[in-house]
Motif scaffolding. Sequence first.
Motif, PDB file in Angstrom:
ATOM      1  N   GLU A 122      35.109  36.492  71.964  1.00  0.00           N
ATOM      2  CA  GLU A 122      35.048  35.028  71.924  1.00  0.00           C
ATOM      3  C   GLU A 122      33.680  34.498  71.529  1.00  0.00           C
ATOM      4  O   GLU A 122      33.570  33.449  70.877  1.00  0.00           O
ATOM      5  CB  GLU A 122      35.445  34.462  73.294  1.00  0.00           C
ATOM      6  N   SER A 154      38.936  40.746  68.737  1.00  0.00           N
ATOM      7  CA  SER A 154      37.992  39.631  68.728  1.00  0.00           C
ATOM      8  C   SER A 154      37.217  39.491  70.033  1.00  0.00           C
ATOM      9  O   SER A 154      37.738  39.725  71.125  1.00  0.00           O
ATOM     10  CB  SER A 154      38.752  38.338  68.440  1.00  0.00           C
ATOM     11  N   ASN A 166      33.244  33.330  67.963  1.00  0.00           N
ATOM     12  CA  ASN A 166      34.143  32.324  67.399  1.00  0.00           C
ATOM     13  C   ASN A 166      33.440  31.329  66.473  1.00  0.00           C
ATOM     14  O   ASN A 166      33.977  30.995  65.414  1.00  0.00           O
ATOM     15  CB  ASN A 166      34.891  31.584  68.506  1.00  0.00           C
TER      16      ASN A 166
END
Length: 279
Positions: free
Chosen positions: A197, A195, A200
């Motif tokens: 950020e 992932s 998100n």
Amino acid sequence: MSKVILITGASRGFGKIWAEAFLKRGDRVVATGRNLAAIQDLVNEYGDRVLPIQLDVNDREACFAAVNVAKDHFGRIDVLINNAGYGLFGTVEETSEQEARDQMETNFFGVLWLTQAVLPVMRAQKSGHIIQVSSYLGLITVPVLGIYNASKFAVEGLTETLASEVKAFGINVSLLEPNGYATSWSGDSAFQTESMEIYNPVKEAFQQAASTPGFFGQPEATAEAILKLVDAAQPPLRLLLGAFAYPAVKAAYEERLASFEDWKEVSEAAHGTSIKTGN
């Protein structure tokens, strides 16, 4: 008359549900999967009407070998259901080269290998039905599933072309396009990218949409649709599954057509010469 049906990814989810539905009504099933222990209960209950074959669909030679074993065992193959596949969750930027290649190997090339393997059998029979398990995400897209979307778009293009090539041989071809279902596809069989950020907010919006009550269909409810598809004298090229698939696809296609119309003059001018019709 009972049919011989070869199903990939038959150890869980759709594949196992459909295998059992066919067996219950008297068909014979070639059930392939990486984990044959998960198919043993079907063998225990239905005996020699089940032929379990361990298969990694990424292995082209193994796909051809599995089809040959199935043909030699039951004498024919009436239906191939290319069901094996998995979900890769992550944005396009997050996806590594290996993750992208692995997704395409299973979801696209695995379909291609089994299809190529079964075609000589069905041509010789002058009959057969090839069913590719695509997704409504082969017709539209959602964020966070970019490579998965791409793999299913590839299956759509391959299969629509195939249908036009083999119709004269008595072979039917169909695409199954389910919306989200409560299978392990989005659970323990799914893969996640590493992932970043910054994405998100996109992922949170995706999760919120997927949390809508009733968003995921009940896998067992698809069995009757599969039986009807296999039994149809003239099966459709595409069959949407689930309550969300049709309105989502309809809205996306209406938007595409409107955009094409808005840019029609630019498109036609790009042809470079005038188009004459009639005399």
